[in-house]
Enzyme design. Structure first.
Site, PDB file in Angstrom:
ATOM      1  N   ASP A 119      28.939  30.155  45.010  1.00 16.70           N
ATOM      2  CA  ASP A 119      27.928  30.971  45.675  1.00 16.70           C
ATOM      3  C   ASP A 119      26.801  31.347  44.726  1.00 16.70           C
ATOM      4  OD1 ASP A 119      28.904  31.034  48.265  1.00 16.70           O
ATOM      5  OD2 ASP A 119      30.261  32.690  47.856  1.00 16.70           O
ATOM      6  N   HIS A 158      38.066  33.316  52.748  1.00 19.87           N
ATOM      7  CA  HIS A 158      37.612  32.002  53.197  1.00 19.87           C
ATOM      8  C   HIS A 158      38.693  31.163  53.882  1.00 19.87           C
ATOM      9  CE1 HIS A 158      33.585  32.258  51.687  1.00 19.87           C
ATOM     10  NE2 HIS A 158      33.982  32.514  50.459  1.00 19.87           N
ATOM     11  N   GLU A 172      28.510  36.915  42.357  1.00 18.79           N
ATOM     12  CA  GLU A 172      28.211  35.579  42.864  1.00 18.79           C
ATOM     13  C   GLU A 172      26.865  35.511  43.581  1.00 18.79           C
ATOM     14  OE1 GLU A 172      31.240  34.517  45.704  1.00 18.79           O
ATOM     15  OE2 GLU A 172      31.519  36.607  46.313  1.00 18.79           O
TER      16      GLU A 172
END
Length: 251
Positions: free
Chosen positions: A173, A44, A147
Protein backbone atom coordinates in the site's frame (compact mmCIF):
# COMPACT_ATOMS: atom_id res chain seq x y z
CA UNK A 1 0.10 -15.59 27.60
CA UNK A 2 3.82 -15.47 26.86
CA UNK A 3 6.97 -13.40 26.60
CA UNK A 4 6.22 -12.62 22.95
CA UNK A 5 5.95 -8.85 23.49
CA UNK A 6 9.20 -8.77 25.45
CA UNK A 7 10.98 -10.62 22.65
CA UNK A 8 9.72 -8.00 20.19
CA UNK A 9 10.78 -5.10 22.38
CA UNK A 10 14.13 -6.74 23.03
CA UNK A 11 15.00 -6.79 19.35
CA UNK A 12 14.86 -10.55 18.86
CA UNK A 13 14.37 -11.42 15.21
CA UNK A 14 10.93 -13.01 14.81
CA UNK A 15 9.59 -14.68 11.68
CA UNK A 16 5.88 -15.10 11.13
CA UNK A 17 3.33 -15.29 8.36
CA UNK A 18 -0.22 -14.18 7.68
CA UNK A 19 -3.04 -16.65 8.24
CA UNK A 20 -5.61 -15.97 5.54
CA UNK A 21 -7.32 -19.34 5.17
CA UNK A 22 -10.47 -19.33 7.32
CA UNK A 23 -9.96 -22.78 8.86
CA UNK A 24 -8.24 -23.93 12.08
CA UNK A 25 -6.49 -26.84 10.35
CA UNK A 26 -4.42 -24.46 8.23
CA UNK A 27 -3.49 -22.41 11.28
CA UNK A 28 -2.48 -25.52 13.22
CA UNK A 29 -0.37 -26.86 10.34
CA UNK A 30 1.34 -23.49 9.89
CA UNK A 31 1.99 -23.13 13.61
CA UNK A 32 3.55 -26.59 13.68
CA UNK A 33 5.90 -25.66 10.82
CA UNK A 34 8.18 -23.60 13.05
CA UNK A 35 7.05 -19.97 12.76
CA UNK A 36 7.66 -17.67 15.73
CA UNK A 37 4.18 -16.20 15.48
CA UNK A 38 1.12 -15.95 13.26
CA UNK A 39 -0.91 -12.94 12.20
CA UNK A 40 -4.54 -13.79 11.51
CA UNK A 41 -5.62 -11.44 8.74
CA UNK A 42 -9.08 -10.08 9.45
CA UNK A 43 -8.51 -7.12 7.12
CA UNK A 44 -7.92 -8.66 3.69
CA UNK A 45 -9.25 -12.22 4.07
CA UNK A 46 -12.68 -13.71 4.66
CA UNK A 47 -12.21 -14.23 8.39
CA UNK A 48 -14.98 -12.92 10.62
CA UNK A 49 -14.97 -12.25 14.33
CA UNK A 50 -16.85 -15.46 15.14
CA UNK A 51 -14.04 -17.57 13.63
CA UNK A 52 -11.05 -15.73 15.07
CA UNK A 53 -11.31 -17.38 18.49
CA UNK A 54 -11.02 -20.88 17.00
CA UNK A 55 -8.05 -19.84 14.86
CA UNK A 56 -6.30 -18.52 17.98
CA UNK A 57 -7.05 -21.81 19.73
CA UNK A 58 -5.48 -23.71 16.84
CA UNK A 59 -2.31 -21.65 17.16
CA UNK A 60 -2.30 -22.16 20.92
CA UNK A 61 -2.10 -25.94 20.37
CA UNK A 62 1.55 -25.45 19.39
CA UNK A 63 2.14 -22.53 21.79
CA UNK A 64 2.66 -20.14 18.90
CA UNK A 65 1.50 -16.57 19.62
CA UNK A 66 -1.27 -15.38 17.32
CA UNK A 67 -1.85 -11.70 16.74
CA UNK A 68 -4.69 -10.36 14.60
CA UNK A 69 -4.63 -7.72 11.90
CA UNK A 70 -7.94 -6.06 12.65
CA UNK A 71 -10.03 -4.64 9.80
CA UNK A 72 -9.78 -1.04 10.95
CA UNK A 73 -9.48 1.27 13.93
CA UNK A 74 -12.74 0.46 15.72
CA UNK A 75 -12.12 -0.13 19.45
CA UNK A 76 -14.68 -2.94 19.52
CA UNK A 77 -12.76 -4.85 16.83
CA UNK A 78 -9.57 -4.59 18.87
CA UNK A 79 -11.28 -5.54 22.12
CA UNK A 80 -13.01 -8.52 20.52
CA UNK A 81 -9.85 -10.22 19.29
CA UNK A 82 -7.97 -9.53 22.53
CA UNK A 83 -10.85 -10.97 24.55
CA UNK A 84 -10.60 -14.05 22.30
CA UNK A 85 -7.01 -14.55 23.46
CA UNK A 86 -4.92 -12.87 20.78
CA UNK A 87 -1.35 -12.07 21.80
CA UNK A 88 -1.69 -8.66 20.18
CA UNK A 89 -3.07 -6.65 17.30
CA UNK A 90 -1.76 -5.16 14.08
CA UNK A 91 -3.73 -2.01 13.30
CA UNK A 92 -3.69 -1.08 9.59
CA UNK A 93 -3.53 2.32 7.90
CA UNK A 94 -2.27 4.34 10.86
CA UNK A 95 -1.47 7.72 9.36
CA UNK A 96 -1.54 10.10 12.33
CA UNK A 97 -0.44 10.25 15.95
CA UNK A 98 -4.10 10.55 16.96
CA UNK A 99 -4.89 7.23 15.30
CA UNK A 100 -1.91 5.61 17.00
CA UNK A 101 -3.03 6.98 20.38
CA UNK A 102 -6.54 5.65 19.79
CA UNK A 103 -5.05 2.19 19.15
CA UNK A 104 -3.18 2.40 22.45
CA UNK A 105 -6.36 3.39 24.27
CA UNK A 106 -8.25 0.44 22.77
CA UNK A 107 -5.47 -2.05 23.56
CA UNK A 108 -4.56 -1.13 27.15
CA UNK A 109 -6.59 -1.32 30.33
CA UNK A 110 -6.78 1.77 32.60
CA UNK A 111 -4.80 3.69 33.62
CA UNK A 112 -2.83 3.25 30.38
CA UNK A 113 -5.88 3.01 28.14
CA UNK A 114 -9.62 2.57 27.92
CA UNK A 115 -10.08 -1.12 27.12
CA UNK A 116 -13.17 -2.55 28.76
CA UNK A 117 -13.11 -5.59 31.01
CA UNK A 118 -15.02 -8.57 29.66
CA UNK A 119 -15.48 -12.26 30.53
CA UNK A 120 -13.93 -13.58 27.33
CA UNK A 121 -11.62 -16.49 26.63
CA UNK A 122 -8.49 -14.50 27.52
CA UNK A 123 -9.81 -13.96 31.04
CA UNK A 124 -10.96 -17.54 31.53
CA UNK A 125 -14.56 -16.60 30.63
CA UNK A 126 -14.70 -14.43 33.73
CA UNK A 127 -13.03 -16.82 36.16
CA UNK A 128 -9.53 -15.34 35.86
CA UNK A 129 -10.20 -11.65 35.30
CA UNK A 130 -7.96 -10.37 38.16
CA UNK A 131 -5.01 -12.46 36.94
CA UNK A 132 -5.51 -11.36 33.33
CA UNK A 133 -5.76 -7.69 34.33
CA UNK A 134 -2.42 -7.92 36.11
CA UNK A 135 -0.64 -9.23 33.00
CA UNK A 136 -2.43 -7.90 29.94
CA UNK A 137 -0.90 -4.42 29.70
CA UNK A 138 2.58 -5.90 29.96
CA UNK A 139 2.04 -8.80 27.57
CA UNK A 140 -0.29 -7.60 24.80
CA UNK A 141 1.59 -6.45 21.68
CA UNK A 142 0.47 -3.37 19.75
CA UNK A 143 1.79 -3.00 16.22
CA UNK A 144 0.65 -0.14 13.98
CA UNK A 145 1.02 -0.28 10.24
CA UNK A 146 2.42 2.68 8.32
CA UNK A 147 1.41 2.29 4.69
CA UNK A 148 0.30 5.70 3.42
CA UNK A 149 1.93 8.90 2.21
CA UNK A 150 0.40 10.73 5.16
CA UNK A 151 1.81 8.17 7.59
CA UNK A 152 5.24 8.57 6.01
CA UNK A 153 5.03 12.35 6.31
CA UNK A 154 3.96 12.12 9.95
CA UNK A 155 6.17 9.22 10.95
CA UNK A 156 8.06 11.18 13.62
CA UNK A 157 4.79 11.97 15.40
CA UNK A 158 3.49 8.41 15.12
CA UNK A 159 6.62 6.72 16.48
CA UNK A 160 6.64 9.09 19.46
CA UNK A 161 3.31 7.72 20.74
CA UNK A 162 3.81 5.92 24.04
CA UNK A 163 2.35 2.44 24.12
CA UNK A 164 3.02 1.51 20.50
CA UNK A 165 5.41 -1.44 20.43
CA UNK A 166 6.04 -2.18 16.75
CA UNK A 167 6.05 0.09 13.73
CA UNK A 168 5.06 -2.22 10.89
CA UNK A 169 5.77 -1.21 7.31
CA UNK A 170 3.33 -2.22 4.58
CA UNK A 171 5.32 -1.86 1.34
CA UNK A 172 2.42 -2.75 -0.96
CA UNK A 173 0.00 0.00 0.00
CA UNK A 174 2.88 2.37 0.70
CA UNK A 175 4.20 1.98 -2.85
CA UNK A 176 0.75 2.83 -4.24
CA UNK A 177 0.26 5.78 -1.90
CA UNK A 178 3.61 7.43 -2.68
CA UNK A 179 3.55 6.49 -6.39
CA UNK A 180 6.53 4.15 -6.19
CA UNK A 181 5.21 1.25 -8.24
CA UNK A 182 7.26 -1.18 -10.29
CA UNK A 183 11.02 -1.37 -10.82
CA UNK A 184 11.21 2.36 -11.54
CA UNK A 185 9.81 3.13 -8.08
CA UNK A 186 12.02 0.70 -6.17
CA UNK A 187 14.53 3.27 -4.96
CA UNK A 188 11.81 5.65 -3.84
CA UNK A 189 10.06 2.88 -1.91
CA UNK A 190 13.29 1.69 -0.31
CA UNK A 191 14.07 5.24 0.81
CA UNK A 192 10.61 5.51 2.39
CA UNK A 193 11.05 2.18 4.19
CA UNK A 194 14.43 3.25 5.55
CA UNK A 195 13.01 6.60 6.68
CA UNK A 196 10.27 4.86 8.66
CA UNK A 197 12.67 2.30 10.12
CA UNK A 198 15.19 4.94 11.17
CA UNK A 199 12.54 7.07 12.88
CA UNK A 200 11.09 4.06 14.67
CA UNK A 201 14.42 2.83 15.95
CA UNK A 202 15.37 6.32 17.12
CA UNK A 203 12.16 6.32 19.17
CA UNK A 204 12.97 2.92 20.66
CA UNK A 205 10.30 1.01 18.75
CA UNK A 206 10.70 -2.37 17.13
CA UNK A 207 10.35 -2.34 13.35
CA UNK A 208 8.47 -4.84 11.25
CA UNK A 209 7.84 -5.37 7.55
CA UNK A 210 5.92 -7.58 5.16
CA UNK A 211 7.92 -9.49 2.58
CA UNK A 212 6.33 -11.69 -0.10
CA UNK A 213 9.24 -14.14 0.20
CA UNK A 214 12.26 -14.66 2.48
CA UNK A 215 14.71 -13.89 -0.33
CA UNK A 216 15.68 -10.38 0.81
CA UNK A 217 15.23 -10.61 4.59
CA UNK A 218 18.98 -10.25 5.08
CA UNK A 219 18.90 -6.97 3.18
CA UNK A 220 17.07 -5.26 6.02
CA UNK A 221 19.46 -6.17 8.85
CA UNK A 222 21.25 -2.82 8.67
CA UNK A 223 17.89 -1.06 9.04
CA UNK A 224 17.39 -3.02 12.29
CA UNK A 225 14.13 -4.54 11.10
CA UNK A 226 13.46 -7.53 13.34
CA UNK A 227 9.76 -8.36 13.00
CA UNK A 228 8.92 -10.12 9.73
CA UNK A 229 5.69 -11.32 8.22
CA UNK A 230 6.64 -13.52 5.26
CA UNK A 231 3.92 -14.12 2.67
CA UNK A 232 0.80 -15.96 3.88
CA UNK A 233 -0.58 -19.46 4.14
CA UNK A 234 -2.39 -19.01 0.82
CA UNK A 235 0.79 -17.82 -0.88
CA UNK A 236 2.81 -20.73 0.51
CA UNK A 237 0.09 -23.17 -0.55
CA UNK A 238 0.05 -21.83 -4.09
CA UNK A 239 3.83 -21.78 -4.39
CA UNK A 240 4.17 -25.29 -2.98
CA UNK A 241 1.59 -26.76 -5.34
CA UNK A 242 3.05 -24.93 -8.35
CA UNK A 243 6.56 -26.17 -7.52
CA UNK A 244 5.45 -29.78 -7.07
CA UNK A 245 3.41 -29.81 -10.26
CA UNK A 246 6.28 -28.30 -12.23
CA UNK A 247 8.71 -30.87 -10.84
CA UNK A 248 6.35 -33.73 -11.63
CA UNK A 249 5.83 -32.57 -15.18
CA UNK A 250 9.55 -32.30 -15.81
CA UNK A 251 10.39 -35.67 -14.24
Amino acid sequence: MSDFRQKCLGGERLIGTFAAVPHPVTVEVTAAAGVDFLCIDAEHSQIGRELIENLIRASDVHRVPAIVRVPGHAPESIAGVLDAGAAGVLVPRVSTAAQAKAAVMATRYPPLGERGVGPGRAAGYGYRIPDYLKRANDEILLAVQIETAEGLAKVEEIVAVEGVDVIFIGPGDLSVSINALGPEGAKKLEAAILTIAKAARAAGKAVGIFRPSPDDVGKWRDAEITFYLIASDTMFLGAGVASAVSAARSA
